[in-house]
Design a protein around this motif. Structure first.
Motif, PDB file in Angstrom:
ATOM      1  N   THR A   1       0.154   7.894  -2.323  1.00  0.00           N
ATOM      2  CA  THR A   1      -0.914   7.986  -3.324  1.00  0.00           C
ATOM      3  C   THR A   1      -2.205   7.328  -2.859  1.00  0.00           C
ATOM      4  O   THR A   1      -3.265   7.560  -3.431  1.00  0.00           O
ATOM      5  N   GLY A   2      -2.116   6.490  -1.841  1.00  0.00           N
ATOM      6  CA  GLY A   2      -3.306   5.798  -1.358  1.00  0.00           C
ATOM      7  C   GLY A   2      -3.738   4.657  -2.252  1.00  0.00           C
ATOM      8  O   GLY A   2      -4.890   4.263  -2.251  1.00  0.00           O
ATOM      9  N   GLN A   3      -2.811   4.096  -3.033  1.00  0.00           N
ATOM     10  CA  GLN A   3      -3.151   3.011  -3.954  1.00  0.00           C
ATOM     11  C   GLN A   3      -2.308   1.774  -3.666  1.00  0.00           C
ATOM     12  O   GLN A   3      -1.244   1.855  -3.062  1.00  0.00           O
ATOM     13  N   GLN A   4      -2.829   0.673  -4.134  1.00  0.00           N
ATOM     14  CA  GLN A   4      -2.068  -0.571  -4.063  1.00  0.00           C
ATOM     15  C   GLN A   4      -0.968  -0.525  -5.119  1.00  0.00           C
ATOM     16  O   GLN A   4      -1.167   0.023  -6.201  1.00  0.00           O
ATOM     17  N   SER A   5       0.171  -1.090  -4.809  1.00  0.00           N
ATOM     18  CA  SER A   5       1.254  -1.116  -5.792  1.00  0.00           C
ATOM     19  C   SER A   5       1.959  -2.467  -5.732  1.00  0.00           C
ATOM     20  O   SER A   5       1.982  -3.125  -4.694  1.00  0.00           O
TER      21      SER A   5
ATOM     22  N   TYR B   1       0.857  -1.178   0.000  1.00  0.00           N
ATOM     23  CA  TYR B   1       0.000   0.000   0.000  1.00  0.00           C
ATOM     24  C   TYR B   1       0.891   1.225   0.000  1.00  0.00           C
ATOM     25  O   TYR B   1       1.746   1.392   0.868  1.00  0.00           O
ATOM     26  N   ASP B   2       0.711   2.065  -0.981  1.00  0.00           N
ATOM     27  CA  ASP B   2       1.494   3.300  -1.087  1.00  0.00           C
ATOM     28  C   ASP B   2       0.735   4.396  -0.343  1.00  0.00           C
ATOM     29  O   ASP B   2      -0.332   4.832  -0.768  1.00  0.00           O
TER      30      ASP B   2
END
Length: 98
Positions: free
Chosen positions: A41-45, A37-38
């Protein structure tokens, strides 16, 4: 010819098949463990470095275990061939004496 060292044959098989199963586990763990979890950015990576690190560690570990299982099998085969050669030499000596 009678098969000897059944326990060693079993241990060898456990090492070899265990190494294969462990490699499958490392691939699955690497794939699942590399998703992060980044927070910026609040996104999965997907982090390829973590995946490759886990995969490389698993490969080295599994190759070592598999090689050890093969080494045990090699030593058993070496003993069988040596015993067979000794038996053939004894037969040849008996024929020479007669």
């Amino acid at each position: 010819m009678k098969k000897k060292y059944q326990a060693l044959r079993t241990i060898s098989a456990i090492y070899r098949y265990g190494a294969m199963l462990l490699m499958i586990g490392f691939v699955i763990f690497g794939a699942l463990g590399s998703f992060g979890y980044d927070f910026r950015t609040g996104q999965q990576s997907f982090q390829i470095g973590i995946f490759l690190g886990i995969l490389a560690t698993g490969l080295v570990t599994c190759l070592g275990l598999f090689a050890f299982g093969q080494l045990i099998q090699l030593l058993i085969d070496l003993e069988e061939n040596t015993r067979m050669s000794a038996q053939l030499l004894q037969r040849m000596l008996k024929r020479q004496d007669n």
